[in-house]
Enzyme design. Structure first.
Site, PDB file in Angstrom:
ATOM      1  N   GLU A   1      -4.015   7.914   7.536  1.00 16.07           N
ATOM      2  CA  GLU A   1      -4.788   7.102   6.899  1.00 16.07           C
ATOM      3  C   GLU A   1      -5.209   5.762   7.731  1.00 16.07           C
ATOM      4  O   GLU A   1      -6.413   5.259   7.927  1.00 16.07           O
ATOM      5  CB  GLU A   1      -4.385   6.829   5.577  1.00 16.07           C
TER       6      GLU A   1
ATOM      7  N   GLU B   1       2.161   1.668  -3.427  1.00 20.56           N
ATOM      8  CA  GLU B   1       0.936   2.322  -4.163  1.00 20.56           C
ATOM      9  C   GLU B   1       1.208   4.150  -4.211  1.00 20.56           C
ATOM     10  O   GLU B   1       1.141   4.636  -5.177  1.00 20.56           O
ATOM     11  CB  GLU B   1      -0.244   1.794  -3.881  1.00 20.56           C
ATOM     12  N   HIS B   2       1.081   4.356  -2.774  1.00 19.31           N
ATOM     13  CA  HIS B   2       1.161   5.836  -2.469  1.00 19.31           C
ATOM     14  C   HIS B   2       2.488   6.401  -3.350  1.00 19.31           C
ATOM     15  O   HIS B   2       2.090   7.479  -4.085  1.00 19.31           O
ATOM     16  CB  HIS B   2       1.314   6.123  -1.000  1.00 19.31           C
TER      17      HIS B   2
ATOM     18  N   HIS C   1       1.081  -1.284   0.001  1.00 14.72           N
ATOM     19  CA  HIS C   1      -0.067  -0.036  -0.028  1.00 14.72           C
ATOM     20  C   HIS C   1       0.852   1.203  -0.090  1.00 14.72           C
ATOM     21  O   HIS C   1       0.682   2.263  -0.750  1.00 14.72           O
ATOM     22  CB  HIS C   1      -0.903  -0.132   1.311  1.00 14.72           C
TER      23      HIS C   1
END
Lengths: 422, 432
Positions: free
Chosen positions: B140, B68-69, B65
């Site tokens: 997040e 991905e950012h 993840h």
């Protein structure tokens, strides 16, 4: 797309959006009522109570069974605020006949069930079943209450209700808690009968069937519609200009403040306002996003919306309590820049692209099509995605500047924390 | 010769495996203005332990993840803004077993496709940019952890699985992401973002040959090695039968899950998924006798629902929602499953629910996103989702009975609950 809209019964209009590219057909039927504080709650509640059962399918189990048989067709109740009108009814979505195994057809039975939901609700002693009425009333009250949980939504609601106090536009789509609380089953049943008799009914179909097939199915399904004198909808009222800026604030137990700002616009060049708003705060490349959020980190979000039917612009932002003045000043400064034509080429190009993209893709979604053409029918606008695209392509900086110069600060709403208030 | 026509669902697909191993799918959608491109790697939250260059690597939870950012950063700036300037709407997501990047646009499709393929295939990280992301992702994660729906689901998986890496939170934890460095990100990219581990799906009115030419032009000429992965050695039994936690919620919520036999790579995967969904509808869908009874008894409300999920080495059948008596609902589900499995079968209900499922499947292909994600999952797990009507016909009532008999049993069952109270208070049960 060869789009037609025509009357098929007294006060009933059918808009046909022929399209073969979807897997499904969509059929929407909406009663249109003037938005008013006295009736909003009742109008919002009616479709949910109707959706609970009909004479032939009187409970959830039997209704679901009917829909299962129709290959999982859906019939959902909807309540929308379009300008100063309230639209309430059902949207049905069902497999396109081309994909139904065998030669079974779904348009007719789905339309029939839709008609049944409107016209033949299950009743007791001449009114809705009290059990259905009570539980749907509770659900509606919960839905109204839950707006309070979403602070952004809540702050936006508060701004509009204060800014447009006394105007229909200030009324919430679902009505107010106290008005819903006061509803009784008998009164709601009368409101329902009145809606059937007097409210214009707007129907939108999008799918592969021909206009005649849809019309025939609707005529059969709505043959018992007890029409009386159809009510003429009042014109939208313009927002009354304010001499002094109105400041409102509330305190709640929140960690993030919500600053909402309302502006009135005094130009009838709505395409120029629409585009000016995209430049100002209507996208993730807009001045508000790039400056107030990204560059100065004054807020968690900042965006603006143009309320075309009422000629208003509203700004919505989430900020730390202490940043109130700085955020407010920066938002006003960004507006001033738009009004001065102070933007770079890429900003205007990006605003153009965003609008052209959204008009071009409108025809790719049945839900978006339905909403656009319902809104157009209800508010009497005659533009199309094509005409709007053309207008965006030829829009000049001068027109945007001229229109945006009429944008005037009207109301400021601030939701602050309890501690900050002390 | 690369086109396949699917008349029953009205689709036409161009499929090809390029020389570098990239899987390419182009779904023709004439009459649509939108063009949608989805570029995905078979790499997600559960791929934390893998072999690269002959060595086993253990990477921090949340790294897929995080990667991905960071992929949107390019040497010249940020790909998101580049795409947005063309009126495209770009985004990305990471799930347990895939990371997907996509955009949606009506103009400049080829230029946008070039941007997408290049920013995903060319990594550009600096120590500063990686460090800066820590705070954003930590926020997040805190937001995710505050979400009761996520908590209840995550804890259900933890109760059900002892070793499987499906237990790992996709975004990781605030602690685990602290160990992520630019070097580790580069290594993960090197391992998993090779053309032979990826699929490009385009939906819209485009020429497949042009898509292929652009993919060949932008992407590396060579694929990569097959990367062995370790998902953990999972025993058949559940870890713990009950988990309960208090949080700031208005009403008690629950999820009950049943650990199921994982599906095999290939068409068995899709077949198993369809049987699981059908079993869920029959057992506890909105038209089922159980649902109506529980609803009438006030034990469930409209938040109640169930689903069936498959991942590599992982399968789970679950249901839940708000309830004042989660245990009663869970027992009712288990009893009803046993009753149906033993042979009492409402054929009329079965026939109706098959119709609904058929309609729902075909309806779902209205969505470009669903089409692209389905084709990607199919590609990663060895089946073709557009063969759904043919496969669906082979499913029998006995398949559904066998599924419930083998999987929805007290031994396979876990219960995850969230009750109102102070946030974070663990009041874990001891197991049933």
């Amino acid at each position: 797309m060869n789009i037609t809209r025509k009357p098929i019964a007294d006060g009933v209009n059918l808009t046909c959006l022929p399209a073969r590219k979807f897997k499904t057909g969509l059929l929407s039927a909406q009663f249109v009522a003037p938005l008013s504080a006295q009736t909003a709650g009742a109008v919002a509640l009616i479709p949910s109570v109707l959706r609970r059962g009909t004479v032939d399918a009187p409970d959830m189990g039997r209704l679901s069974a009917r829909l299962d048989d129709l290959y999982g067709a859906r019939i959902d109740e909807t309540v929308r605020k379009i300008g100063e009108y309230q639209c309430a009814g059902f949207v049905a979505s069902f497999l396109d006949d081309r994909f139904v195994p065998g030669s079974e057809r779904l348009l007719e039975p789905v339309t029939a069930l839709l008609g049944e939901l409107f016209l033949r609700p299950v009743t007791e002693n001449g009114v809705f079943l009290p059990a259905y009425f009570d539980s749907e009333k509770t659900n509606l009250l919960d839905a109204i209450g839950s707006i309070r949980n979403d602070k952004r939504l809540w702050a936006g609601r508060r701004l509009l209700s204060e800014m447009c106090a006394g105007e229909p536009y200030g009324v919430s789509r679902l009505g107010e808690e106290a008005d819903v609380e006061a509803l009784q089953v008998g009164g709601l049943y009368s409101s329902y009968r009145e809606l059937l008799a007097t409210a214009p009914l707007e129907i939108v179909y999008c799918g592969s069937a021909s206009g005649e097939e849809v019309e025939d199915a609707l005529r059969a399904a709505l043959s018992g519609l007890p029409r009386g004198e159809i009510r003429t909808l009042p014109e939208m009222s313009p927002h009354a200009p304010r001499a002094d800026v109105l400041h409102i604030s509330d305190a709640m137990d929140v960690t993030q403040g919500k600053l909402e700002i309302g502006f009135s616009c005094d130009s009838d060049d709505y395409m120029a306002l629409l585009m000016g708003n995209v430049l100002f705060g209507g996208s993730s490349n807009s001045k508000l996003f790039m400056n107030v959020r990204e560059k100065l980190s004054l807020c968690y979000y900042a965006s603006s919306a143009f309320h075309r039917k009422k000629n208003l612009i509203t700004v919505s932002s989430g900020i730390e309590f202490g940043n109130y003045q700085a955020a407010f000043d920066e938002i006003m400064e960004q507006l001033r820049m738009v009004q001065a034509g102070d933007w770079e080429d890429w900003e205007i190009d990006s605003a153009r692209s965003i609008l052209l993209n959204s008009y071009a893709s409108l025809g790719d979604g049945q839900g978006k099509l339905e909403n656009f053409y319902l809104s157009r029918a209800v508010s009497g606008f005659d533009d199309t995605p094509e005409s709007m695209s053309e207008s965006v392509r030829t829009m000049s900086a001068e027109r945007i500047i001229e229109a945006m110069r009429t944008v005037k600060l009207d109301t400021v709403y601030f939701l602050k924390g309890k501690e900050a208030a002390e | 010769m690369n086109f396949t026509q699917y008349d029953r669902i009205g689709e036409r697909v161009y499929s090809k495996t390029l020389a570098n191993g990239l899987e390419l799918r182009v779904v023709s959608r004439p009459d649509y203005a939108r063009k949608y491109a989805f570029f995905a790697t078979r790499y997600g939250g559960m791929d934390t332990r893998f072999q690269l260059g002959g060595q086993w690597l253990d990477t921090p939870p949340g790294i897929a993840h995080y990667l991905e950012h960071k992929m949107f950063d390019t040497e010249d700036g940020n790909a998101l803004q580049e795409l947005a300037k063309n009126g495209a709407e770009p985004n990305a997501f990471t799930s347990n077993a895939m990371t997907g990047y996509y955009f949606d646009s009506t103009q400049h499709f080829e230029e946008n496709l070039r941007i997408l393929l290049s920013f995903v295939s060319v990594p550009y990280f600096t120590k500063e940019s990686v460090d800066k992301e820590q705070g954003i992702i930590a926020q997040e994660i805190r937001m995710i952890e505050d979400n009761p729906d996520w908590q209840i689901y995550h804890r259900m998986v933890e109760a059900m699985y002892k070793q499987s890496t499906a237990r790992i939170a996709i975004a990781g934890s605030v602690e685990s992401i602290r160990d992520i460095t630019a070097e580790t990100l580069y290594r993960c990219h090197e391992a998993f973002y090779t053309p032979s581990n990826m699929i490009l799906t385009v939906v819209g009115d485009v020429q497949p040959e042009r898509v292929e030419e652009i993919a060949v032009e932008i992407l590396p000429a060579a694929g990569g090695p097959v990367i062995p992965r370790d998902y953990g050695h999972e025993p058949p039994e559940v870890a713990v039968h009950e988990l309960r936690r208090s949080m700031e919620v208005a009403t008690p919520q629950f999820l009950t899950g049943f650990k199921c036999r994982p599906a095999e790579y290939g068409e068995d995967w899709l077949r198993q998924a369809l049987i699981g969904e059908l079993a869920s509808d029959i057992l506890l869908g909105e038209s089922s006798p159980l649902y109506l009874k529980l609803y009438d008894d006030g034990l469930i409300n409209s938040t109640f629902g169930g689903d069936y999920e498959l991942l590599p080495g992982y399968a789970c059948f679950y249901a839940g929602g708000d309830s004042r008596d989660a245990r009663a609902v869970t027992d009712a589900i288990t009893d009803e499953a046993a009753r149906i499995a033993a042979g009492e079968f409402d054929m009329d209900l079965y026939r109706r629910l098959r119709r609904t499922m058929y309609g729902e499947y075909i309806r779902s292909f209205n969505s470009f996103e669903t089409v692209a994600v389905s084709l990607t999952e199919g590609c990663f797990n060895g089946y073709d989702p557009f063969r759904f009507p043919e496969l669906f016909e082979t499913i029998t009532p006995e398949d559904v009975r066998a599924f419930l008999r083998d999987n929805v049993t007290p031994e396979n069952r876990v219960l995850s609950e969230i009750v109102p109270g102070d946030a974070g208070g663990d009041v874990d049960g001891t197991g049933a």
